[in-house]
Design an enzyme around this catalytic site. Structure first.
Site, PDB file in Angstrom:
ATOM      1  N   ARG A 166       0.855  -1.188   0.000  1.00 17.21           N
ATOM      2  CA  ARG A 166       0.000   0.000   0.000  1.00 17.21           C
ATOM      3  C   ARG A 166       0.891   1.238   0.000  1.00 17.21           C
ATOM      4  O   ARG A 166       1.844   1.316   0.767  1.00 17.21           O
ATOM      5  CB  ARG A 166      -0.899  -0.016   1.231  1.00 17.21           C
ATOM      6  CG  ARG A 166      -1.904   1.113   1.320  1.00 17.21           C
ATOM      7  CD  ARG A 166      -2.767   0.952   2.572  1.00 17.21           C
ATOM      8  NE  ARG A 166      -3.462  -0.322   2.560  1.00 17.21           N
ATOM      9  CZ  ARG A 166      -3.586  -1.114   3.623  1.00 17.21           C
ATOM     10  NH1 ARG A 166      -3.051  -0.767   4.779  1.00 17.21           N
ATOM     11  NH2 ARG A 166      -4.245  -2.247   3.527  1.00 17.21           N
TER      12      ARG A 166
ATOM     13  N   ARG B 207      -0.859   6.025   9.904  1.00 18.47           N
ATOM     14  CA  ARG B 207      -0.935   5.563   8.519  1.00 18.47           C
ATOM     15  C   ARG B 207      -1.327   6.713   7.579  1.00 18.47           C
ATOM     16  O   ARG B 207      -1.270   7.879   7.960  1.00 18.47           O
ATOM     17  CB  ARG B 207      -1.909   4.396   8.436  1.00 18.47           C
ATOM     18  CG  ARG B 207      -1.438   3.190   9.264  1.00 18.47           C
ATOM     19  CD  ARG B 207      -2.285   1.971   9.023  1.00 18.47           C
ATOM     20  NE  ARG B 207      -1.782   0.804   9.743  1.00 18.47           N
ATOM     21  CZ  ARG B 207      -2.291  -0.417   9.602  1.00 18.47           C
ATOM     22  NH1 ARG B 207      -3.301  -0.631   8.775  1.00 18.47           N
ATOM     23  NH2 ARG B 207      -1.790  -1.440  10.274  1.00 18.47           N
TER      24      ARG B 207
ATOM     25  N   LYS C 165      -2.354   0.254  15.073  1.00 20.77           N
ATOM     26  CA  LYS C 165      -2.410   1.249  14.010  1.00 20.77           C
ATOM     27  C   LYS C 165      -3.104   2.519  14.468  1.00 20.77           C
ATOM     28  O   LYS C 165      -3.887   2.518  15.422  1.00 20.77           O
ATOM     29  CB  LYS C 165      -3.116   0.673  12.789  1.00 20.77           C
ATOM     30  CG  LYS C 165      -4.536   0.198  13.046  1.00 20.77           C
ATOM     31  CD  LYS C 165      -5.071  -0.550  11.835  1.00 20.77           C
ATOM     32  CE  LYS C 165      -6.433  -1.172  12.128  1.00 20.77           C
ATOM     33  NZ  LYS C 165      -6.933  -1.979  11.006  1.00 20.77           N
TER      34      LYS C 165
ATOM     35  N   LYS D 233      -4.968   6.130  12.759  1.00 20.06           N
ATOM     36  CA  LYS D 233      -5.478   6.698  11.517  1.00 20.06           C
ATOM     37  C   LYS D 233      -5.954   8.136  11.727  1.00 20.06           C
ATOM     38  O   LYS D 233      -6.620   8.442  12.717  1.00 20.06           O
ATOM     39  CB  LYS D 233      -6.635   5.852  10.982  1.00 20.06           C
ATOM     40  CG  LYS D 233      -6.223   4.429  10.621  1.00 20.06           C
ATOM     41  CD  LYS D 233      -7.404   3.615  10.110  1.00 20.06           C
ATOM     42  CE  LYS D 233      -6.971   2.213   9.711  1.00 20.06           C
ATOM     43  NZ  LYS D 233      -8.118   1.408   9.214  1.00 20.06           N
TER      44      LYS D 233
ATOM     45  N   CYS E 295     -14.583  -4.381   0.784  1.00 17.55           N
ATOM     46  CA  CYS E 295     -13.139  -4.564   0.946  1.00 17.55           C
ATOM     47  C   CYS E 295     -12.665  -5.627  -0.047  1.00 17.55           C
ATOM     48  O   CYS E 295     -13.455  -6.237  -0.767  1.00 17.55           O
ATOM     49  CB  CYS E 295     -12.815  -4.975   2.384  1.00 17.55           C
ATOM     50  SG  CYS E 295     -13.271  -6.678   2.780  1.00 17.55           S
TER      51      CYS E 295
ATOM     52  N   CYS F  68      -6.743 -11.666   0.886  1.00 19.81           N
ATOM     53  CA  CYS F  68      -6.640 -11.275   2.284  1.00 19.81           C
ATOM     54  C   CYS F  68      -6.659 -12.492   3.198  1.00 19.81           C
ATOM     55  O   CYS F  68      -7.582 -13.316   3.142  1.00 19.81           O
ATOM     56  CB  CYS F  68      -7.780 -10.325   2.657  1.00 19.81           C
ATOM     57  SG  CYS F  68      -7.695  -9.799   4.386  1.00 19.81           S
TER      58      CYS F  68
ATOM     59  N   CYS G 138     -14.453  -9.789   6.813  1.00 18.74           N
ATOM     60  CA  CYS G 138     -14.194 -10.083   8.222  1.00 18.74           C
ATOM     61  C   CYS G 138     -14.586  -8.863   9.044  1.00 18.74           C
ATOM     62  O   CYS G 138     -14.891  -7.809   8.480  1.00 18.74           O
ATOM     63  CB  CYS G 138     -12.715 -10.451   8.434  1.00 18.74           C
ATOM     64  SG  CYS G 138     -11.614  -9.029   8.613  1.00 18.74           S
TER      65      CYS G 138
ATOM     66  N   CYS H  11     -12.296  -2.875   7.381  1.00 15.71           N
ATOM     67  CA  CYS H  11     -11.577  -2.062   6.399  1.00 15.71           C
ATOM     68  C   CYS H  11     -12.510  -1.292   5.471  1.00 15.71           C
ATOM     69  O   CYS H  11     -12.156  -0.213   5.009  1.00 15.71           O
ATOM     70  CB  CYS H  11     -10.639  -2.945   5.583  1.00 15.71           C
ATOM     71  SG  CYS H  11      -9.286  -3.659   6.552  1.00 15.71           S
TER      72      CYS H  11
END
Length: 562
Positions: A74, A144, A206, A208, A426, A432, A471, A475
């Site tokens: 990414r 990120r 993470k 954001k 997603c 994935c 899942c 995302c």
């Protein structure tokens, strides 16, 4: 001081020598197409994940072969803007250095590649570097990609907000030289290296950030740890409302995990934005959970410590006092498709890219089409947080040619329904590793069937925000969709209802572990009721709450699973 054992990732980061690990040695190992378990965690900080093709995993196991390892990378593109020259290289890289040859626009307002074989990782990162793009901190336990409302209409305010998105992204980068050493053949710097902001173990999870420009909530401010809502006065930026503690991910069956809306901490001046961001980040660094990664996001730190205590610590560390938040209203969330004229008299064409996948098909050679546009375009390309693309800054005299190319290559159509334009998924299978069910490959056909239901009940031009993920990590931001589907197993989904159309309310699970037949039966009944009984201009998410189909989520920790 907790006596619980630290999560394994904490050991990996501590022993990594500031994110180097044994990545270089793993890349040189030609016996396997993958990397070690520890290095697989560290490569995320460099922007890429190890994956394999799950469609052929079982067959390779039968043949006693290791999985067909490849990598997803990414890019870090703050604000989602790139030049036509950069796009041409982005396209070439996809064609020359990946298995699938496609580009995937993401909900983080950037792009990613799938199917990168190990020998191609370094050449790919170097190729991105040749056009001033990188992947450092695009993943991993750091800040990120910073998002920013593309907002091509209010161009002056956007330029200021976008500049702050760039500043936030750059100032919150890790300090380590590991990225330059490993991928760009930079000088090795090991002695006395420090991470003055992150420390040697970086963040617990993470982090954001998004910059939003009201009234457009296209970056979904409640899905991010930290949000700066731009406040304008006569088209000029005067400051930001700062929202903290949003996040999407949850875990099936674990009531201690839940999505959460961000809290409004207050207003700050533009020049205080970076110091506030650093303070929020370092409080999360020091207070966040490092024993259970499922509870390690900032939203849980805020939940466990309370908003007032967290805000006071941010003010203490930054030396900045939050003022009373300014009054704002978000009225829209999706992208505004087709041609829009900005205040600078330039034109902007927003293209629908279904689920963000840019690849040539027999009927829609959109990847080639974007190359042809890039060859002549004099403005820029803007990726959106909804996986779409804006051909921005088109002069009046160039508008006809851009539209002709967009239509020729299947990038621009007047026949797409509002339902399709407001649905997204997603990636999920086959690449994935976390996906339990299909999303990107399945949603288009489900949308077609939902379109049929809307037509059946006499409201073909209506829509609701619909999102699907493979899942519960979130995302695709499914928990902010009026109708959300979260993968539970092959062909099975948990169905969520009741989010607000503008993204200001979470949804709640309505049915668990259901397949397409039950999904369509439920939607058939609910759409019929909505078409018949809705109040004037009442959105679907509001209707199911008012009609008591589902209870609203007021406090996530109490109501989301309750």
């Amino acid at each position: 001081m907790s006596d619980k054992k630290l999560a394994v990732n904490e050991r990996i980061k501590t022993e990594s020598n500031f994110l180097r690990g044994t990545i270089a040695e793993g890349l040189a190992d030609q016996i396997t197409g993958g990397l070690s378990d520890d290095d697989m965690q560290l490569t995320k900080f460099h922007g890429f994940y190890q994956q394999d093709d799950r469609d052929i995993r079982a067959e390779r196991q039968k043949q006693k072969l290791e999985p067909r390892h490849s990598f997803m990378l990414r890019a870090r593109v703050p604000g989602g803007i790139c030049s036509p020259k950069q796009w041409l290289e982005i396209d070439r890289i996809a064609s020359d250095l990946t298995i699938y040859g496609s580009i995937r626009l993401t909900t983080r307002q950037t792009f990613q590649y799938h199917g990168i074989l190990k020998p191609q990782v370094k050449p790919l990162i170097q190729a991105l570097g040749s056009v001033n793009l990188d992947s450092i901190a695009a993943c991993g336990d750091v800040n990120r990609n910073v998002m920013c409302t593309p907002n091509p209409v209010e161009s002056a305010l956007h330029q200021e907000a976008y500049a702050w998105a760039i500043r936030l992204s750059d100032d919150l980068l890790p300090n380590t030289n590991a990225y330059a050493e490993l991928w760009l053949d930079g000088e090795k710097v090991h002695s006395n290296e420090v991470e003055p902001m992150y420390g040697p173990t970086y963040l617990p999870r993470k982090f954001k950030i998004a910059v939003a420009i009201p009234p457009h909530n296209d970056v979904d401010i409640h899905a991010n740890d930290l949000n700066f809502v731009a406040i304008g006065d006569n088209g000029k930026l005067v400051g930001f409302n700062v929202l903290v503690g949003g996040g999407m991910g949850t875990t099936h069956g674990d009531v201690n995990t839940f999505p959460r809306l961000a809290d409004d901490f207050g207003f700050v001046k533009p020049e205080d934005a970076v110091e506030i961001a650093k303070a929020v980040l370092t409080v999360q660094r020091d207070w966040g959970c490092r024993t259970d990664r499922k509870r390690a996001r900032l939203k849980y730190t805020l939940e466990d410590n309370g908003v007032d205590k967290f805000r006071a610590e941010v003010e203490l560390r930054s030396g900045i006092k939050f003022e009373v938040p300014k009054t704002i209203e978000f009225t829209t969330r999706g992208d505004r498709f087709g041609w829009i004229k900005g205040v600078d008299n330039k034109w902007h064409l927003t293209l629908f890219i279904e689920n963000g996948r840019i690849v040539d098909t027999e009927t829609h050679p959109i990847k080639t089409g974007l190359v042809e546009i890039a060859k002549i375009h004099q403005g820029d390309f803007r990726m959106t947080a909804n996986q779409n693309l804006i051909i921005a800054g088109v002069a009046e005299q160039d508008k006809e040619q851009i539209e002709r190319l967009a239509r020729l290559y299947g990038l621009y159509s007047d026949e797409l329904s509002q339902q399709r334009l407001n649905s997204m998924a997603c990636v999920a299978l086959p690449t994935c590793a976390l996906a339990m069910a299909e999303a990107e490959r399945y949603l288009p056909s489900l949308v077609t069937k939902v379109e049929g239901l809307l037509t059946k009940h006499g409201i073909p031009d209506e829509h609701f925000v619909m999102r699907m993920t493979g899942c519960p990590n979130g995302c695709g931001r499914p928990f902010l969709a009026e109708v959300g589907f979260v993968g539970k197993g092959p062909g099975k989904y948990n169905m969520y209802l009741g989010a607000k159309n503008n993204g200001m309310r979470l949804n709640k699970m309505y049915r668990e572990n259901i397949g397409e037949t039950e999904i369509l039966t439920i939607l058939d009944e609910l759409i019929a009721e909505w078409a018949t009984n809705a109040l004037p201009d009442e959105r679907f998410g509001d209707f199911v709450i008012r009609s008591e189909v589902i209870k609203p989520v007021i406090i996530a920790s109490r109501d989301f699973h309750g």
